[in-house]
Design an enzyme around this catalytic site. Sequence first.
Site: not given
Ligand code: PLP
Length: 416
Positions: A211, A234
């Site tokens: 984030q 994201k």
């Molecule tokens: N960490 C945080 C703070 C997140 O918001 C997210 C996704 O929602 C993740 C990890 C996981 O990320 P990814 O979708 O790139 O695996």
Amino acid sequence: MAVTEQRKAGLDVERIRADFPILSRTVGDKPLVYLDSAATSQKPRAVIDAEREFYERHNANVHRGIYMLSEEATELYEEARVKLASFIGATDPATVIFNRGTTESINAIAHGWGRKFLKEGDEILLTDMEHHSNIVPWQLAARATGATLRYLPITDDGLIDLSTLESSLTDRTKVFAVTGMSNSLGTLTPVHLLADAAHAVGAVLVVDGAQLVPHVPVDVRVLDCDFLTISGHKMLGPTASGGFYAKRELLEEMDPFIGGGHMIHEVYREYSTWNDVPGKFEGGTMNIAQEVGLAAAVDYLQALGMQNVRAHEEEIAAYAIERLQDAGARIVGPVDVSKRGGAVSFVYRDVHPHDVATVLNEEGIAVRAGHHCNQLVMRRFNVAATTRASFYVYNTRREVDALVNALGKADDVFGA
Ligand code: PLP
């Protein structure tokens, strides 16, 4: 408009919105109001075009062929690495490893570094505001090595409780893994301070940047973190893009996570030797088109200016928090926008968040309801779930108004 002019003027949100084809969709007869960018962001035409153009003109496997298409594909893929490295202030592009994003990255770190260097008696320090992606891989590493997990608590106003930092970080702590910005509370964490504290006891600092990187100017030289994960999907990029940064000496000493083609130097019957960094961590056919698409997302964000992105989100989060509170919602997370980003979790009167999200969907508004892969946070604040509206470069005050007005419909339906 030239980039420098645009920076001075802040974000021209209407113009930005025109770059995102999906934002002209309707939900039934209502315009789509997309408030779920913390789950995944929408993609501008430049990113969609870059990925399509890759497949239409350059598609081939990378680092393999000695023919033109393969050379072009390799060039685009490596150029994406250079762009992403520069976006986060990494001077050596080889210190950026590509993979599917934060979940895969933390697993790669917990496996490749954690299982190699942790042993019984060692401690892994996490916080109660971590996403499950920054908990479960460490639980697996702890189970495999005999290391112990410890957690920093959260204050009532949604910040990491730093009063326990000194007693929790000891010479037994080998890893401190912390989010840069909470996806449920919206909290920004003091990464630089945490890096100093970790280094003072000889621990490495792993930052979950899922984030953080999309929303705040990030420079790994300033943060001085040892690992930083990046979720391309994201930050306007394609799904399954991104990866992680690590200091070079850590990449050299840790083990690879995925074994297979390209990540080796030589293979013998009993053992293999590893390719140089970053190839050592990129076994098998990679997410080539996605990383090429991510490079276009990096260009797009850089043209907006990350200071402007941050300023826009502070402004819209402040407006949303004020309007939601006036409407009778309780914010779960900090209300001081200097300490938070644009993911705003709330509980609306006695209406269950799933019911809130259902009513909002009928008004064309997309929010997330649930535990947001943050069950420790939900327990800390004594709620089963929250509704989360999360904002990005394309969101407007008008959309916040639509959200708050639609909440009124929940009153009608559920008699709140
Ligand atoms: N960490 C945080 C703070 C997140 O918001 C997210 C996704 O929602 C993740 C990890 C996981 O990320 P990814 O979708 O790139 O695996």
